[in-house]
Design a protein around this motif. Structure first.
Motif, PDB file in Angstrom:
ATOM      1  N   LYS A 154       0.841  -1.193   0.000  1.00  0.00           N
ATOM      2  CA  LYS A 154       0.000   0.000   0.000  1.00  0.00           C
ATOM      3  C   LYS A 154       0.877   1.244   0.000  1.00  0.00           C
ATOM      4  O   LYS A 154       1.997   1.234   0.558  1.00  0.00           O
ATOM      5  CB  LYS A 154      -0.949  -0.006   1.186  1.00  0.00           C
ATOM      6  N   PRO A 155       0.437   2.314  -0.630  1.00  0.00           N
ATOM      7  CA  PRO A 155       1.230   3.546  -0.702  1.00  0.00           C
ATOM      8  C   PRO A 155       1.639   4.037   0.682  1.00  0.00           C
ATOM      9  O   PRO A 155       0.847   4.030   1.623  1.00  0.00           O
ATOM     10  CB  PRO A 155       0.276   4.535  -1.376  1.00  0.00           C
ATOM     11  N   GLY A 156       2.902   4.428   0.796  1.00  0.00           N
ATOM     12  CA  GLY A 156       3.397   4.983   2.055  1.00  0.00           C
ATOM     13  C   GLY A 156       3.860   3.963   3.063  1.00  0.00           C
ATOM     14  O   GLY A 156       4.273   4.316   4.170  1.00  0.00           O
ATOM     15  N   ALA A 157       3.825   2.680   2.730  1.00  0.00           N
ATOM     16  CA  ALA A 157       4.265   1.644   3.686  1.00  0.00           C
ATOM     17  C   ALA A 157       5.725   1.852   4.063  1.00  0.00           C
ATOM     18  O   ALA A 157       6.117   1.719   5.222  1.00  0.00           O
ATOM     19  CB  ALA A 157       4.057   0.259   3.095  1.00  0.00           C
ATOM     20  N   GLY A 158       6.545   2.179   3.072  1.00  0.00           N
ATOM     21  CA  GLY A 158       7.947   2.533   3.325  1.00  0.00           C
ATOM     22  C   GLY A 158       8.753   1.478   4.045  1.00  0.00           C
ATOM     23  O   GLY A 158       8.491   0.270   3.925  1.00  0.00           O
ATOM     24  N   LEU A 159       9.725   1.942   4.829  1.00  0.00           N
ATOM     25  CA  LEU A 159      10.663   1.035   5.499  1.00  0.00           C
ATOM     26  C   LEU A 159       9.985   0.174   6.567  1.00  0.00           C
ATOM     27  O   LEU A 159      10.522  -0.855   6.963  1.00  0.00           O
ATOM     28  CB  LEU A 159      11.807   1.825   6.146  1.00  0.00           C
ATOM     29  N   LYS A 160       8.828   0.607   7.031  1.00  0.00           N
ATOM     30  CA  LYS A 160       8.130  -0.141   8.083  1.00  0.00           C
ATOM     31  C   LYS A 160       7.051  -1.069   7.517  1.00  0.00           C
ATOM     32  O   LYS A 160       6.150  -1.501   8.238  1.00  0.00           O
ATOM     33  CB  LYS A 160       7.511   0.832   9.087  1.00  0.00           C
ATOM     34  N   ALA A 161       7.152  -1.389   6.251  1.00  0.00           N
ATOM     35  CA  ALA A 161       6.153  -2.249   5.607  1.00  0.00           C
ATOM     36  C   ALA A 161       6.011  -3.579   6.349  1.00  0.00           C
ATOM     37  O   ALA A 161       6.989  -4.150   6.833  1.00  0.00           O
ATOM     38  CB  ALA A 161       6.554  -2.505   4.160  1.00  0.00           C
ATOM     39  N   ALA A 162       4.775  -4.048   6.435  1.00  0.00           N
ATOM     40  CA  ALA A 162       4.469  -5.331   7.066  1.00  0.00           C
ATOM     41  C   ALA A 162       3.660  -6.178   6.088  1.00  0.00           C
ATOM     42  O   ALA A 162       3.162  -5.676   5.077  1.00  0.00           O
ATOM     43  CB  ALA A 162       3.681  -5.112   8.353  1.00  0.00           C
ATOM     44  N   VAL A 163       3.541  -7.452   6.392  1.00  0.00           N
ATOM     45  CA  VAL A 163       2.780  -8.362   5.529  1.00  0.00           C
ATOM     46  C   VAL A 163       1.351  -7.860   5.331  1.00  0.00           C
ATOM     47  O   VAL A 163       0.770  -8.006   4.255  1.00  0.00           O
ATOM     48  CB  VAL A 163       2.790  -9.787   6.123  1.00  0.00           C
ATOM     49  N   THR A 164       0.809  -7.226   6.357  1.00  0.00           N
ATOM     50  CA  THR A 164      -0.562  -6.704   6.274  1.00  0.00           C
ATOM     51  C   THR A 164      -0.675  -5.530   5.295  1.00  0.00           C
ATOM     52  O   THR A 164      -1.793  -5.109   4.957  1.00  0.00           O
ATOM     53  CB  THR A 164      -1.051  -6.252   7.662  1.00  0.00           C
ATOM     54  N   ASP A 165       0.453  -4.991   4.852  1.00  0.00           N
ATOM     55  CA  ASP A 165       0.446  -3.876   3.896  1.00  0.00           C
ATOM     56  C   ASP A 165       0.412  -4.354   2.443  1.00  0.00           C
ATOM     57  O   ASP A 165       0.396  -3.526   1.524  1.00  0.00           O
ATOM     58  CB  ASP A 165       1.680  -2.991   4.107  1.00  0.00           C
ATOM     59  N   ILE A 166       0.441  -5.662   2.226  1.00  0.00           N
ATOM     60  CA  ILE A 166       0.384  -6.190   0.855  1.00  0.00           C
ATOM     61  C   ILE A 166      -1.037  -5.996   0.302  1.00  0.00           C
ATOM     62  O   ILE A 166      -2.002  -6.484   0.882  1.00  0.00           O
ATOM     63  CB  ILE A 166       0.764  -7.681   0.817  1.00  0.00           C
ATOM     64  N   ILE A 167      -1.123  -5.289  -0.812  1.00  0.00           N
ATOM     65  CA  ILE A 167      -2.454  -5.054  -1.408  1.00  0.00           C
ATOM     66  C   ILE A 167      -2.625  -5.819  -2.721  1.00  0.00           C
ATOM     67  O   ILE A 167      -3.740  -5.985  -3.200  1.00  0.00           O
ATOM     68  CB  ILE A 167      -2.712  -3.546  -1.632  1.00  0.00           C
ATOM     69  N   GLU A 168      -1.523  -6.277  -3.299  1.00  0.00           N
ATOM     70  CA  GLU A 168      -1.605  -7.102  -4.502  1.00  0.00           C
ATOM     71  C   GLU A 168      -0.603  -8.236  -4.388  1.00  0.00           C
ATOM     72  O   GLU A 168       0.546  -8.019  -3.987  1.00  0.00           O
ATOM     73  CB  GLU A 168      -1.321  -6.279  -5.765  1.00  0.00           C
ATOM     74  N   ASN A 169      -1.045  -9.446  -4.724  1.00  0.00           N
ATOM     75  CA  ASN A 169      -0.206 -10.633  -4.631  1.00  0.00           C
ATOM     76  C   ASN A 169      -0.567 -11.553  -5.798  1.00  0.00           C
ATOM     77  O   ASN A 169      -1.203 -12.594  -5.625  1.00  0.00           O
ATOM     78  CB  ASN A 169      -0.439 -11.321  -3.277  1.00  0.00           C
ATOM     79  N   PRO A 170      -0.178 -11.150  -7.017  1.00  0.00           N
ATOM     80  CA  PRO A 170      -0.656 -11.851  -8.223  1.00  0.00           C
ATOM     81  C   PRO A 170      -0.308 -13.332  -8.283  1.00  0.00           C
ATOM     82  O   PRO A 170      -1.056 -14.116  -8.862  1.00  0.00           O
ATOM     83  CB  PRO A 170       0.011 -11.078  -9.365  1.00  0.00           C
TER      84      PRO A 170
END
Length: 271
Positions: free
Chosen positions: A160-176
């Protein structure tokens, strides 16, 4: 009169002799050198610090290297005073630890950059990754986020936009490709490589496992990343002259040459 002069001359000789003896005794006393206990993770960090140790000794600084096998204990030991310095982590990781545990630890210098790589024993090209594949990433927040960004840069996921360096698995919005993310201890991932399809591995652990990042990784992080490793100390010790000597030794031409020659591009100088 002659006897008096002889007596005076004898006294002068005696004083000079005693003075020289005192100087000789004083100069023979070994200089007390400061000893720093420096915590590192086993592998490349320990190898580099061994060279730093030899350089520092020329400047009157003794270093005792203490090796750890995970990312948790070096900061615990530093905070508790069991070691004086550690050299194993990047700034985002330290920032997260300080936020969570309220440690009074601070970064005092940059060291090296270990580009994170993606590895597989089953495919040679990341585009060949089948649907439903199991992908391992580190389970600590900062290195996990780093791995997710690397997966995103190779078009496996979208965050997701803005996840940045602190991205987590819950921030995945597309997983083709419907990959399954498996979060593991960073040190354990190389040993799990045969049981999974793909893995994001920190370079220090990859090298320890016998992998050559520039040859074995099927994708690798850009060298210009925000993940330069650091030297960390307790906040109260940051101005200690011994710490400054350590930094001087680490940033020496000898250490820079060792990094370049020994790691063949898998590790970069970060200062």
């Amino acid at each position: 009169m002659k006897k008096s002069l002889k007596l005076i001359a004898l006294l002068v000789v005696l004083i000079v002799t005693l003075g020289l003896a005192g100087c000789s005794q004083q100069s023979s006393t070994p200089k007390v050198e400061k000893t720093l206990k420096v915590g590192v993770t086993a592998g490349p960090h320990a190898e580099v610090m061994d060279v730093v140790k030899k350089v520092a000794e020329k400047d009157g600084l003794k270093i005792e290297i203490v090796e750890f096998n995970d990312y948790i204990q070096p900061n615990v030991a530093l905070n508790q005073g069991d070691i004086d310095v550690n050299s194993f982590q990047h700034q985002p990781y330290l920032d997260n630890i300080i936020k969570d545990r309220k440690y009074e630890i601070v970064s005092v210098a940059k060291t090296v950059i270990f580009p994170m790589g993606i590895y597989s024993t089953k495919i040679k090209n990341i585009k060949e990754l089948p649907e439903g594949s199991i992908v391992a990433i580190p389970n600590d927040p900062t290195n996990g986020g780093r791995a997710l960004l690397l997966l995103e840069s190779n078009n496996l996921i979208k965050l997701k936009p803005g996840a940045g360096l602190k991205a987590a698995v819950t921030d995945i919005i597309e997983n083709p490709k419907k990959i399954v993310i498996k979060e593991l201890d960073a040190a354990q991932i190389p040993r799990s490589l045969a049981d999974i399809d793909l893995a994001a591995i920190n370079t220090n652990y990859a090298i320890t496992a016998g992998l050559v990042p520039t040859k074995d990784a099927i994708a690798i992080e850009d060298i210009n990343s925000p993940y330069a490793n650091i030297i960390a100390v307790r906040t109260k010790d940051k101005e200690d002259p011994a710490i400054q000597k350590l930094i001087k030794a680490y940033h020496s031409d000898e250490v820079k040459a060792f990094i370049k020659d020994h790691f063949k591009g898998s590790v970069a100088v970060g200062w």
